[in-house]
Structures are given as structure tokens and as C-alpha cells.
Design a protein around this motif. Structure first.
Motif, PDB file in Angstrom:
ATOM      1  N   LEU A 305      -3.742  -1.150  -1.547  1.00 54.38           N
ATOM      2  CA  LEU A 305      -3.888  -1.747  -2.869  1.00 54.38           C
ATOM      3  C   LEU A 305      -5.129  -1.179  -3.530  1.00 54.38           C
ATOM      4  N   LEU A 306      -4.916  -0.453  -4.588  1.00 50.70           N
ATOM      5  CA  LEU A 306      -6.017   0.112  -5.350  1.00 50.70           C
ATOM      6  C   LEU A 306      -6.468  -0.902  -6.388  1.00 50.70           C
ATOM      7  N   ARG A 307      -7.770  -0.973  -6.625  1.00 54.01           N
ATOM      8  CA  ARG A 307      -8.329  -1.946  -7.556  1.00 54.01           C
ATOM      9  C   ARG A 307      -9.097  -1.235  -8.669  1.00 54.01           C
ATOM     10  N   PRO A 308      -9.249  -1.873  -9.826  1.00 49.03           N
ATOM     11  CA  PRO A 308     -10.118  -1.300 -10.855  1.00 49.03           C
ATOM     12  C   PRO A 308     -11.517  -1.059 -10.285  1.00 49.03           C
ATOM     13  N   GLY A 309     -12.087   0.076 -10.614  1.00 51.03           N
ATOM     14  CA  GLY A 309     -13.371   0.479 -10.056  1.00 51.03           C
ATOM     15  C   GLY A 309     -13.232   1.478  -8.924  1.00 51.03           C
ATOM     16  N   ASP A 310     -12.007   1.630  -8.377  1.00 48.28           N
ATOM     17  CA  ASP A 310     -11.776   2.589  -7.301  1.00 48.28           C
ATOM     18  C   ASP A 310     -11.514   3.981  -7.880  1.00 48.28           C
ATOM     19  N   THR A 311     -11.780   4.986  -7.059  1.00 44.68           N
ATOM     20  CA  THR A 311     -11.510   6.373  -7.426  1.00 44.68           C
ATOM     21  C   THR A 311     -10.810   7.058  -6.259  1.00 44.68           C
ATOM     22  N   ILE A 312      -9.737   7.773  -6.551  1.00 50.38           N
ATOM     23  CA  ILE A 312      -9.039   8.561  -5.536  1.00 50.38           C
ATOM     24  C   ILE A 312      -9.398  10.030  -5.724  1.00 50.38           C
ATOM     25  N   LEU A 313      -9.744  10.689  -4.624  1.00 48.55           N
ATOM     26  CA  LEU A 313     -10.074  12.117  -4.645  1.00 48.55           C
ATOM     27  C   LEU A 313      -9.078  12.869  -3.777  1.00 48.55           C
ATOM     28  N   LEU A 314      -8.390  13.833  -4.373  1.00 51.82           N
ATOM     29  CA  LEU A 314      -7.508  14.736  -3.652  1.00 51.82           C
ATOM     30  C   LEU A 314      -8.183  16.105  -3.603  1.00 51.82           C
ATOM     31  N   TYR A 315      -8.098  16.785  -2.474  1.00 44.51           N
ATOM     32  CA  TYR A 315      -8.838  18.028  -2.303  1.00 44.51           C
ATOM     33  C   TYR A 315      -8.076  18.971  -1.385  1.00 44.51           C
ATOM     34  N   THR A 316      -8.454  20.245  -1.395  1.00 42.61           N
ATOM     35  CA  THR A 316      -7.901  21.231  -0.479  1.00 42.61           C
ATOM     36  C   THR A 316      -8.963  21.624   0.537  1.00 42.61           C
ATOM     37  N   ASP A 317      -8.552  22.402   1.538  1.00 44.23           N
ATOM     38  CA  ASP A 317      -9.468  22.687   2.636  1.00 44.23           C
ATOM     39  C   ASP A 317     -10.615  23.615   2.252  1.00 44.23           C
ATOM     40  N   GLY A 318     -10.570  24.191   1.039  1.00 49.11           N
ATOM     41  CA  GLY A 318     -11.720  24.975   0.607  1.00 49.11           C
ATOM     42  C   GLY A 318     -12.976  24.144   0.519  1.00 49.11           C
ATOM     43  N   ILE A 319     -12.825  22.832   0.315  1.00 47.85           N
ATOM     44  CA  ILE A 319     -13.962  21.915   0.316  1.00 47.85           C
ATOM     45  C   ILE A 319     -14.235  21.400   1.718  1.00 47.85           C
ATOM     46  N   ALA A 320     -13.227  20.857   2.361  1.00 49.90           N
ATOM     47  CA  ALA A 320     -13.425  20.195   3.650  1.00 49.90           C
ATOM     48  C   ALA A 320     -13.826  21.158   4.753  1.00 49.90           C
ATOM     49  N   GLU A 321     -13.420  22.439   4.651  1.00 47.60           N
ATOM     50  CA  GLU A 321     -13.696  23.388   5.711  1.00 47.60           C
ATOM     51  C   GLU A 321     -14.808  24.369   5.362  1.00 47.60           C
ATOM     52  N   ALA A 322     -15.551  24.103   4.319  1.00 50.75           N
ATOM     53  CA  ALA A 322     -16.740  24.901   4.044  1.00 50.75           C
ATOM     54  C   ALA A 322     -17.745  24.669   5.168  1.00 50.75           C
ATOM     55  N   ARG A 323     -18.362  25.734   5.655  1.00 51.94           N
ATOM     56  CA  ARG A 323     -19.274  25.631   6.792  1.00 51.94           C
ATOM     57  C   ARG A 323     -20.644  26.180   6.420  1.00 51.94           C
ATOM     58  N   ASN A 324     -21.661  25.618   7.060  1.00 51.62           N
ATOM     59  CA  ASN A 324     -23.006  26.126   6.863  1.00 51.62           C
ATOM     60  C   ASN A 324     -23.286  27.253   7.855  1.00 51.62           C
ATOM     61  N   ASP A 325     -24.517  27.733   7.888  1.00 49.40           N
ATOM     62  CA  ASP A 325     -24.863  28.856   8.754  1.00 49.40           C
ATOM     63  C   ASP A 325     -24.678  28.518  10.226  1.00 49.40           C
ATOM     64  N   ALA A 326     -24.750  27.247  10.579  1.00 49.42           N
ATOM     65  CA  ALA A 326     -24.570  26.833  11.968  1.00 49.42           C
ATOM     66  C   ALA A 326     -23.102  26.645  12.326  1.00 49.42           C
TER      67      ALA A 326
END
Length: 389
Positions: A305-326
Motif C-alpha cells: 500500500l503506497l501512501r501520499p508522501g511516498d516515492t518509488i524509484l526504478l533503476y537499472t544496474d548501471g546505478i546499483a552495480e557501480a563500484r569504487n576503486d576497492a
């Protein structure tokens, strides 16, 4: 994830060449610094030539002046700087009266370097102009394939963002769409296997099927089936597929999700980010690999159940799988939580996406970027669905 920074200079520096044939300074040293370096070089040569023995050959350094000027200016200024350098060389001749041959040689070298510098600058200008035309075509193609979502859709404020992995590109294999139907607001985000024009063509096929079937199919399972059928008619590569996530938000806030091999969406609520549960199926284009026919009506998520004030974010793996130097993946949920703590509600979807892309770019190392698509739906605070104010 570096694509956003690498192509930024091209986006900002897309103006035509300046007056007098001077090329745009995008990607070059500031013109003031270039001009100052050339003037300093001429001054140092003159001072040293006057204060050192005639055999020092300091005046020969003037051959570098046109090359220095070419870092920030076009042929007219390069030719002018060569003329100044030649004039200085001959003005210094009285300090070494028996070296006329050296002065002639220096003059010839200055003219040759100036000519070569003009040729290189003109070539770069032509290639830059050609690249801008190619980018313009790509931007037009992206606008045709990826339709920008309206600022408001149903009760939601929407925003979308896209960064292609290829340098100077504006389009790749990621896709998104959002529509308002009789079933509620429906959203799609997906990731095509591969890159290049084939991926763009595949993405266009999926989006075309979605914009047709989203208004007709009663369940997300059936909708995914329509997308899969349409894609299989198009695909010629047996190894090609598309991961996709479908979201449906009913007018009363009841929200369902169906994942075809795609990462789950996130709900931003009360200062935290949590995954939206989803039914699961095979990626689009791989239905032939299923051991048994898929249930056209499911599986579906249990519903949220989504309520007023909520935000849904849809994304691809270019964001989730970005890696740092480590080699550590970008902590998307944690960073979204940090964003909510740093910014007072309600969430501005466009500001959220801009912040998120910049934050992910700062986190990732230079060789760990991929196409990245984001779609946000923010429900402004207000009365609960179905209640009077």
C-alpha cells in the motif's frame, strides 16, 4: 558511470566556433592562460637573449609560440602569433649580428610549425563538428524512443534520467516508460543485453509493445507476456534478452510489481528506503527456456500500500552495480536514506535523480560505469486515498 562527466563538456560546449575562426575552448586550456603562456615565453626569450652571450641560441625557443597558441585559438591567431615571433627574432638580431642564417632558419621553422598547427586545429574543428552532428542525431533518436514522462501523472510527480556508457553517447540499451491507465499508473524500466544500435532497436520494440499493451492487459503477468511475445517476434539473436520491471499503482495506492529478471524498485518512506516485493519471471525474450508454460496471471507480488508522501524509484544496474576503486558496489539504499535525512520532505523527483547520479559518479571508479536509467514517481503529501480532505 563516468559517462555523465565525460560528455558534459560536449553538451555545455556545443556552441559554434567563435569569431575569427577560433575553435570552441571546450576541452582546452582557458584562452587567457594560453595567451599568457605565449606572452611570457616571448618575454623570457627577449630578456634572456639580451642578457646572455650571443652563442646561447635562446632566440630559437620562439619556434614554440605558434604551437602554444594552437591550444586555445584558431588559425588567424596562430598566424598572428607566428608573425610576432618572427618579428621578435629579427629584432633580436643586433645582439648576434653574425647569425643571419640562424635567424632565417628560425623564421622558416616558425612558419612550418604555424602551418602544421593551423592544419591540426582545422582537422580537430571538422571532427568536432561531425561529432556534434552525430550526437544531435542520437539525441533525436533518444527522444523518439524514450519519451520524456510528463511532470505529473495521476497523483504523482514524475522524473526520468538517462546516462549512456559510451563516451559522447546519449542513448544505449536501457529503457523506461510510464503511463496512466484504467488499471492505475503503470511503469516500466528495463535493460537490454548488449549495447549499440541493436540494443536501441530492441529497446524500441519493448517500449512500443508496452505503450500498446499497458492499456489492455488486466494484470502485470499478462502484460509481461505481451512484451515477451512482441520481443520474440523481433529478436534474431537467441542469446538476446531484456530484463524488465513492471509496476502498477492503483488509485487507492495498492501497488504491485512484476520482475522479469530485473532489480526490485525501492520505496522511499519515513526517511528509509525499502524494496518493493515483486513477482518473478524470466527476462523478456527467454520464455522458450521455461520448463513449463508460465501462468499468464502471475505470479504477482502480495501487494504494497503506497501512501501520499511516498516515492518509488526504478533503476537499472548501471546505478546499483557501480563500484569504487576497492570493487565495492554502490550502496544505493543507504545513500537514498542519507538523501532523505539531508533533504526535507516532500521529495522532488528531479532533484533526487540529479543528486543520485552525481553521488554515484563520485563513488564509482573510472572503469565501472554502464548505461544508467532512473525513473522516480513521487506522491505529494496529502489526504489518504479515498478520504476527503
Amino acid at each position: 558511470m563516468r559517462a555523465g562527466r565525460r560528455d558534459g563538456s560536449l553538451r555545455e560546449g556545443s556552441d559554434r566556433d567563435g569569431q575569427d575562426g577560433e575553435p570552441a575552448a571546450s576541452g582546452r586550456r582557458p584562452r587567457a592562460a594560453v595567451l599568457g603562456t605565449a606572452l611570457l615565453l616571448c618575454t623570457l626569450v627577449a630578456v634572456l637573449q639580451l642578457s646572455t652571450p650571443p652563442s646561447s641560441h635562446i632566440a630559437s625557443v620562439l619556434v614554440a609560440v605558434p604551437a602554444v597558441i594552437s591550444f586555445g585559438f584558431g588559425p588567424p591567431v596562430i598566424i598572428g602569433s607566428a608573425a610576432v615571433a618572427v618579428g621578435i627574432r629579427w629584432l633580436l638580431l643586433p645582439t648576434e649580428p653574425h647569425r643571419i642564417g640562424s635567424a632565417i632558419g628560425t623564421t622558416v621553422v616558425i612558419c612550418v610549425i604555424a602551418a602544421l598547427s593551423c592544419f591540426v586545429v582545422r582537422h580537430v574543428e571538422r571532427e568536432t563538428t561531425r561529432l556534434r552532428k552525430v550526437v544531435s542525431v542520437a539525441e533525436t533518436a533518444q527522444r523518439a524512443v524514450l519519451r520524456p514522462p510528463p511532470e505529473t501523472l495521476g497523483p504523482f510527480r514524475t522524473a526520468a534520467s538517462y546516462l549512456a556508457a559510451e563516451q559522447y553517447a546519449r542513448i544505449g540499451g536501457d529503457l523506461y516508460a510510464v503511463v496512466d491507465t484504467r488499471f492505475g499508473v503503470r511503469a516500466l524500466i528495463g535493460d537490454v543485453r548488449g549495447k549499440g544500435l541493436d540494443a536501441v532497436s530492441t529497446a524500441a520494440t519493448v517500449l512500443g509493445s508496452f505503450h500498446e499493451a499497458a492499456y489492455e492487459e488486466a494484470t502485470l503477468g499478462r502484460l509481461a507476456g505481451r512484451l515477451d511475445t512482441g520481443l520474440n517476434r523481433f529478436l534474431r539473436d537467441e542469446e538476446a534478452f531484456v530484463t524488465a520491471l513492471l509496476i502498477q499503482i492503483a488509485p487507492d495506492g495498492h501497488t504491485e510489481a512484476y520482475s522479469c529478471g530485473h532489480p526490485p524498485s525501492l520505496v522511499l518512506r519515513d526517511g528509509a528506503a525499502q524494496e518493493l516485493p515483486a513477482g518473478t519471471g524470466l527476462p523478456l525474450g527467454l520464455s522458450a527456456l521455461a520448463s513449463a508454460p508460465a501462468d499468464a496471471d502471475g505470479p504477482q507480488s502480495a501487494g504494497t500500500l503506497l501512501r501520499p508522501g511516498d516515492t518509488i524509484l526504478l533503476y537499472t544496474d548501471g546505478i546499483a552495480e557501480a563500484r569504487n576503486d576497492a570493487g565495492t558496489f554502490y550502496p544505493l539504499a543507504d545513500r537514498l536514506t542519507a538523501y532523505q535525512r539531508a533533504h526535507s520532505p516532500p521529495v522532488d523527483p528531479q532533484h533526487l535523480l540529479t543528486w543520485l547520479l552525481e553521488d554515484a559518479q563520485e563513488y564509482s571508479s573510472a572503469d565501472t560505469y554502464d548505461d544508467a536509467a532512473l525513473l522516480a514517481l513521487a506522491w505529494p503529501p496529502g489526504p489518504e486515498p479515498g478520504r476527503l480532505p
